[in-house]
Motif scaffolding. Structure first.
Motif, short mmCIF file in Angstrom:
data_model
loop_
_atom_site.label_atom_id
_atom_site.label_comp_id
_atom_site.label_asym_id
_atom_site.label_seq_id
_atom_site.Cartn_x
_atom_site.Cartn_y
_atom_site.Cartn_z
N SER A 186 0.78 -1.27 -0.40
CA SER A 186 0.17 -0.08 -0.29
C SER A 186 0.82 1.12 -0.47
O SER A 186 2.38 1.24 -0.07
N ALA A 187 0.02 2.28 -0.26
CA ALA A 187 0.80 3.81 0.05
C ALA A 187 1.21 4.13 1.11
O ALA A 187 2.35 4.89 1.13
N ALA A 188 0.47 3.48 1.46
CA ALA A 188 0.89 3.82 3.26
C ALA A 188 2.08 2.86 4.15
O ALA A 188 3.22 4.32 4.44
N THR A 189 2.26 1.87 3.44
CA THR A 189 3.54 1.40 4.05
C THR A 189 4.85 1.86 2.94
O THR A 189 5.79 1.48 3.73
N LEU A 190 4.56 1.99 1.52
CA LEU A 190 5.63 2.18 0.86
C LEU A 190 6.70 4.08 2.08
O LEU A 190 7.18 4.30 1.86
N ALA A 191 5.60 4.80 2.15
CA ALA A 191 5.35 5.97 2.79
C ALA A 191 6.61 6.00 4.02
O ALA A 191 7.76 6.46 4.56
N ARG A 192 5.56 4.61 4.66
CA ARG A 192 7.01 4.47 6.29
C ARG A 192 7.78 3.74 5.73
O ARG A 192 8.81 3.53 6.73
N MET A 193 7.69 2.68 5.34
CA MET A 193 9.01 2.61 4.83
C MET A 193 10.10 3.80 4.48
O MET A 193 11.37 3.61 5.17
N ALA A 194 9.78 4.53 3.54
CA ALA A 194 10.38 6.10 2.59
C ALA A 194 11.14 6.49 3.37
O ALA A 194 12.35 7.22 4.16
N ALA A 195 10.26 6.52 5.23
CA ALA A 195 10.74 7.70 5.82
C ALA A 195 11.74 7.19 7.39
O ALA A 195 12.66 7.87 7.44
N TYR A 196 11.85 5.78 7.29
CA TYR A 196 12.37 4.38 8.08
C TYR A 196 13.31 5.26 7.13
O TYR A 196 14.75 5.14 8.03
N LEU A 197 14.05 4.53 6.23
CA LEU A 197 15.00 4.52 4.91
C LEU A 197 15.68 5.93 5.04
O LEU A 197 16.87 5.84 5.17
#
Length: 140
Positions: free
Chosen positions: A66-77
């Protein structure tokens, strides 16, 4: 939408990256991996962190996260990779902040929610099972 097999391949890829980046050595809740070690090598730490992070995001897109998961991943990275650009203090933060692990877990949770749990092959288990006895010795 990704197929179940494709999503579970992405799950396993995320597991590999998570272990290599942040859990080669694990002591309770703390872990150390290539990301933490390479953080102390100027440029190499940032290159590894960005490369592994990009691969995780690619796997997330391939799995149809999901877009929310990808955004969360991007923030961590981004937080993980940005810290490695600051000498000494940033390197220490990068060593202790498990950004790849957190991003991989977010992806794995998303995949499991949509496609069910994934199972690791037995060969991935790091702990060796004890033998009943040694060769040539009798077990009573």
């Amino acid at each position: 939408m990704a197929s179940r097999d494709s999503a579970h391949r992405a799950w396993r890829s995320a597991e590999r990256i998570k272990r290599l980046s942040d859990r080669v050595i694990g002591i309770g809740p703390l872990g150390l991996g290539l990301d933490g070690v390479l953080a102390w090598v100027p440029v190499a730490g940032t290159v590894y962190s960005v490369g592994a992070g990009g691969l995780l995001l690619f796997e997330g897109m391939r799995a149809g996260a999901s877009a929310a998961t990808l955004a969360r991943m991007a923030a961590y990275l981004v937080a993980d990779s940005a810290s490695s650009t600051v000498p000494i203090a940033g390197w220490a933060v990068d060593t202790l902040f498990p950004g790849h692990l957190m991003a991989a877990k977010a992806l794995q949770k998303d995949i499991e929610k949509r496609h069910g749990p994934s199972v690791l092959p037995d060969s991935w288990d790091r702990k060796k099972k004890p033998r009943a006895g040694r060769r040539g010795m009798r077990v009573r």
